[in-house]
Design a protein around this motif. Structure first.
Motif, PDB file in Angstrom:
ATOM      1  N   ALA A 182      13.746  29.134  95.022  1.00  0.00           N
ATOM      2  CA  ALA A 182      14.977  28.389  95.294  1.00  0.00           C
ATOM      3  C   ALA A 182      15.009  27.083  94.510  1.00  0.00           C
ATOM      4  O   ALA A 182      16.050  26.688  93.994  1.00  0.00           O
ATOM      5  CB  ALA A 182      15.106  28.125  96.790  1.00  0.00           C
ATOM      6  N   ALA A 183      13.856  26.418  94.417  1.00  0.00           N
ATOM      7  CA  ALA A 183      13.811  25.143  93.702  1.00  0.00           C
ATOM      8  C   ALA A 183      13.828  25.350  92.198  1.00  0.00           C
ATOM      9  O   ALA A 183      14.546  24.658  91.475  1.00  0.00           O
ATOM     10  CB  ALA A 183      12.569  24.360  94.114  1.00  0.00           C
ATOM     11  N   LYS A 184      13.029  26.314  91.707  1.00  0.00           N
ATOM     12  CA  LYS A 184      12.895  26.490  90.253  1.00  0.00           C
ATOM     13  C   LYS A 184      14.086  27.211  89.627  1.00  0.00           C
ATOM     14  O   LYS A 184      14.515  26.881  88.525  1.00  0.00           O
ATOM     15  CB  LYS A 184      11.611  27.266  89.929  1.00  0.00           C
ATOM     16  N   SER A 185      14.587  28.217  90.308  1.00  0.00           N
ATOM     17  CA  SER A 185      15.662  29.036  89.744  1.00  0.00           C
ATOM     18  C   SER A 185      17.008  28.789  90.414  1.00  0.00           C
ATOM     19  O   SER A 185      18.040  28.793  89.757  1.00  0.00           O
ATOM     20  CB  SER A 185      15.314  30.530  89.880  1.00  0.00           C
ATOM     21  N   GLY A 186      16.977  28.563  91.720  1.00  0.00           N
ATOM     22  CA  GLY A 186      18.228  28.441  92.459  1.00  0.00           C
ATOM     23  C   GLY A 186      19.082  27.277  92.011  1.00  0.00           C
ATOM     24  O   GLY A 186      20.289  27.415  91.824  1.00  0.00           O
ATOM     25  N   VAL A 187      18.442  26.109  91.799  1.00  0.00           N
ATOM     26  CA  VAL A 187      19.222  24.924  91.412  1.00  0.00           C
ATOM     27  C   VAL A 187      19.810  25.069  90.007  1.00  0.00           C
ATOM     28  O   VAL A 187      21.019  24.869  89.814  1.00  0.00           O
ATOM     29  CB  VAL A 187      18.376  23.647  91.535  1.00  0.00           C
ATOM     30  N   PRO A 188      19.013  25.417  88.980  1.00  0.00           N
ATOM     31  CA  PRO A 188      19.619  25.626  87.655  1.00  0.00           C
ATOM     32  C   PRO A 188      20.703  26.700  87.654  1.00  0.00           C
ATOM     33  O   PRO A 188      21.738  26.553  86.999  1.00  0.00           O
ATOM     34  CB  PRO A 188      18.425  26.032  86.781  1.00  0.00           C
ATOM     35  N   ASN A 189      20.467  27.787  88.411  1.00  0.00           N
ATOM     36  CA  ASN A 189      21.483  28.845  88.463  1.00  0.00           C
ATOM     37  C   ASN A 189      22.751  28.366  89.152  1.00  0.00           C
ATOM     38  O   ASN A 189      23.863  28.738  88.759  1.00  0.00           O
ATOM     39  CB  ASN A 189      20.927  30.075  89.184  1.00  0.00           C
ATOM     40  N   PHE A 190      22.590  27.536  90.196  1.00  0.00           N
ATOM     41  CA  PHE A 190      23.758  26.969  90.865  1.00  0.00           C
ATOM     42  C   PHE A 190      24.575  26.116  89.887  1.00  0.00           C
ATOM     43  O   PHE A 190      25.806  26.195  89.850  1.00  0.00           O
ATOM     44  CB  PHE A 190      23.320  26.122  92.060  1.00  0.00           C
ATOM     45  N   LEU A 191      23.888  25.304  89.064  1.00  0.00           N
ATOM     46  CA  LEU A 191      24.595  24.456  88.103  1.00  0.00           C
ATOM     47  C   LEU A 191      25.265  25.304  87.020  1.00  0.00           C
ATOM     48  O   LEU A 191      26.363  24.966  86.557  1.00  0.00           O
ATOM     49  CB  LEU A 191      23.636  23.439  87.491  1.00  0.00           C
ATOM     50  N   LYS A 192      24.629  26.404  86.624  1.00  0.00           N
ATOM     51  CA  LYS A 192      25.266  27.313  85.662  1.00  0.00           C
ATOM     52  C   LYS A 192      26.526  27.914  86.266  1.00  0.00           C
ATOM     53  O   LYS A 192      27.568  28.008  85.605  1.00  0.00           O
ATOM     54  CB  LYS A 192      24.295  28.430  85.273  1.00  0.00           C
ATOM     55  N   ASP A 193      26.436  28.338  87.531  1.00  0.00           N
ATOM     56  CA  ASP A 193      27.614  28.893  88.200  1.00  0.00           C
ATOM     57  C   ASP A 193      28.717  27.845  88.325  1.00  0.00           C
ATOM     58  O   ASP A 193      29.904  28.147  88.199  1.00  0.00           O
ATOM     59  CB  ASP A 193      27.240  29.407  89.595  1.00  0.00           C
ATOM     60  N   MET A 194      28.313  26.611  88.566  1.00  0.00           N
ATOM     61  CA  MET A 194      29.285  25.533  88.701  1.00  0.00           C
ATOM     62  C   MET A 194      29.973  25.256  87.359  1.00  0.00           C
ATOM     63  O   MET A 194      31.169  24.958  87.316  1.00  0.00           O
ATOM     64  CB  MET A 194      28.587  24.281  89.210  1.00  0.00           C
ATOM     65  N   GLN A 195      29.207  25.383  86.276  1.00  0.00           N
ATOM     66  CA  GLN A 195      29.790  25.217  84.937  1.00  0.00           C
ATOM     67  C   GLN A 195      30.881  26.262  84.694  1.00  0.00           C
ATOM     68  O   GLN A 195      31.973  25.944  84.205  1.00  0.00           O
ATOM     69  CB  GLN A 195      28.680  25.343  83.889  1.00  0.00           C
ATOM     70  N   LYS A 196      30.605  27.513  85.068  1.00  0.00           N
ATOM     71  CA  LYS A 196      31.619  28.564  84.947  1.00  0.00           C
ATOM     72  C   LYS A 196      32.809  28.266  85.858  1.00  0.00           C
ATOM     73  O   LYS A 196      33.964  28.498  85.495  1.00  0.00           O
ATOM     74  CB  LYS A 196      31.014  29.918  85.322  1.00  0.00           C
ATOM     75  N   ALA A 197      32.503  27.754  87.054  1.00  0.00           N
ATOM     76  CA  ALA A 197      33.561  27.450  88.011  1.00  0.00           C
ATOM     77  C   ALA A 197      34.489  26.363  87.478  1.00  0.00           C
ATOM     78  O   ALA A 197      35.693  26.387  87.730  1.00  0.00           O
ATOM     79  CB  ALA A 197      32.960  27.025  89.350  1.00  0.00           C
ATOM     80  N   CYS A 198      33.931  25.405  86.738  1.00  0.00           N
ATOM     81  CA  CYS A 198      34.761  24.352  86.145  1.00  0.00           C
ATOM     82  C   CYS A 198      35.780  24.947  85.187  1.00  0.00           C
ATOM     83  O   CYS A 198      36.955  24.568  85.188  1.00  0.00           O
ATOM     84  CB  CYS A 198      33.883  23.344  85.391  1.00  0.00           C
ATOM     85  N   LYS A 199      35.338  25.903  84.380  1.00  0.00           N
ATOM     86  CA  LYS A 199      36.262  26.540  83.425  1.00  0.00           C
ATOM     87  C   LYS A 199      37.328  27.339  84.165  1.00  0.00           C
ATOM     88  O   LYS A 199      38.504  27.309  83.806  1.00  0.00           O
ATOM     89  CB  LYS A 199      35.474  27.441  82.469  1.00  0.00           C
ATOM     90  N   GLY A 200      36.913  28.045  85.221  1.00  0.00           N
ATOM     91  CA  GLY A 200      37.871  28.807  86.020  1.00  0.00           C
ATOM     92  C   GLY A 200      38.856  27.909  86.744  1.00  0.00           C
ATOM     93  O   GLY A 200      40.010  28.274  86.942  1.00  0.00           O
ATOM     94  N   TYR A 201      38.387  26.732  87.148  1.00  0.00           N
ATOM     95  CA  TYR A 201      39.230  25.779  87.866  1.00  0.00           C
ATOM     96  C   TYR A 201      40.337  25.257  86.957  1.00  0.00           C
ATOM     97  O   TYR A 201      41.480  25.125  87.374  1.00  0.00           O
ATOM     98  CB  TYR A 201      38.361  24.622  88.357  1.00  0.00           C
ATOM     99  N   LYS A 202      39.978  25.008  85.709  1.00  0.00           N
ATOM    100  CA  LYS A 202      40.982  24.547  84.737  1.00  0.00           C
ATOM    101  C   LYS A 202      42.041  25.616  84.544  1.00  0.00           C
ATOM    102  O   LYS A 202      43.230  25.329  84.484  1.00  0.00           O
ATOM    103  CB  LYS A 202      40.300  24.208  83.403  1.00  0.00           C
ATOM    104  N   GLN A 203      41.600  26.878  84.451  1.00  0.00           N
ATOM    105  CA  GLN A 203      42.549  27.962  84.245  1.00  0.00           C
ATOM    106  C   GLN A 203      43.437  28.175  85.465  1.00  0.00           C
ATOM    107  O   GLN A 203      44.645  28.377  85.340  1.00  0.00           O
ATOM    108  CB  GLN A 203      41.784  29.266  83.921  1.00  0.00           C
ATOM    109  N   SER A 204      42.839  28.085  86.663  1.00  0.00           N
ATOM    110  CA  SER A 204      43.604  28.352  87.874  1.00  0.00           C
ATOM    111  C   SER A 204      44.597  27.235  88.172  1.00  0.00           C
ATOM    112  O   SER A 204      45.580  27.452  88.871  1.00  0.00           O
ATOM    113  CB  SER A 204      42.656  28.520  89.072  1.00  0.00           C
ATOM    114  N   SER A 205      44.316  26.018  87.644  1.00  0.00           N
ATOM    115  CA  SER A 205      45.209  24.915  87.918  1.00  0.00           C
ATOM    116  C   SER A 205      46.202  24.662  86.793  1.00  0.00           C
ATOM    117  O   SER A 205      47.031  23.788  86.861  1.00  0.00           O
ATOM    118  CB  SER A 205      44.392  23.624  88.148  1.00  0.00           C
ATOM    119  N   SER A 206      46.089  25.460  85.711  1.00  0.00           N
ATOM    120  CA  SER A 206      46.990  25.245  84.578  1.00  0.00           C
ATOM    121  C   SER A 206      48.228  26.142  84.706  1.00  0.00           C
ATOM    122  O   SER A 206      48.266  27.053  85.513  1.00  0.00           O
ATOM    123  CB  SER A 206      46.259  25.558  83.274  1.00  0.00           C
TER     124      SER A 206
END
Length: 206
Positions: A182-206
């Motif tokens: 959870a510490a070694k993989s979970g946090v970096p993977n969460f941030l990667k997912d959040m990066q994708k979510a940022c791109k999706g958020y821009k699209q969903s709000s445009s």
């Protein structure tokens, strides 16, 4: 609260890692340090890194948007916010792999948009609370002692720098391998997912 807020944004400039803090993992541009807590036998964590192509204000908006998080965070079982007295209290149930029981959190959070000598910095603080309208549920283990600080600032390009501190006590008998994962993989993977979510958020709000 004010001291925690000030400390969080200052870590963007210079990590505060006094004696005892150790580098735990360095992967995908994310450095995670941990500090052993003798009282609980658990670790506190500090995370330093960044997200490319995710502006700081957008990152803060995505992090605060609970309804959107239910769409992109596959570990969310339940997530909702309700008024409790003067505070807005968040209930969050997290999926755990079989045969472990799910965990749930009850916490309050605060977002502050700061102007520090012309720098725009977003700080989000969260702390677990106990409130009567969210009693513990059978079959789900309540996480106590949850604390998180998140500071976000532009990286000068189209991304952002991030500092995060967190600690929680997941309770129960969790295998050491799962805690380390959870510490070694979970946090970096969460941030990667959040990066994708940022791109999706821009699209969903445009």
């Amino acid at each position: 609260m004010e001291e925690t807020l000030q400390q969080a944004w200052r870590e963007l400039d210079e990590p505060a890692l006094p004696e005892g803090w150790q580098l735990f993992t360095d992967t995908m541009g994310i450095q995670i340090y941990r500090l052993y807590d003798e009282q609980t036998g658990l670790y506190e964590y500090k995370v330093y890194g960044g997200l490319a192509d995710c502006p700081a204000d957008l990152c803060a908006d995505v992090y605060m948007d609970l309804d959107y998080r239910k769409q992109w965070d596959k570990n969310v079982k339940a997530l909702q916010e309700e008024k409790s007295g003067e505070d807005k209290v968040i209930y969050w149930e997290v999926k755990y792999p079989f045969p472990l029981s799910n965990r749930d959190y009850v916490y309050v959070r605060e977002r502050r948009d700061l102007d520090i000598n012309g720098r725009k910095i977003f700080v989000i603080l969260a702390n677990s609370v106990s409130v009567p309208n969210w009693p513990e549920k059978s079959g789900i283990i309540r996480v106590h002692g949850y604390k998180q600080s998140l500071a976000i600032e532009s990286d000068g390009k189209n991304g952002c720098k991030i500092f995060m501190y967190y600690f929680d006590n997941p309770g129960g008998m969790i295998p050491l391998w799962l805690i380390n994962w959870a510490a070694k993989s979970g946090v970096p993977n969460f941030l990667k997912d959040m990066q994708k979510a940022c791109k999706g958020y821009k699209q969903s709000s445009s």
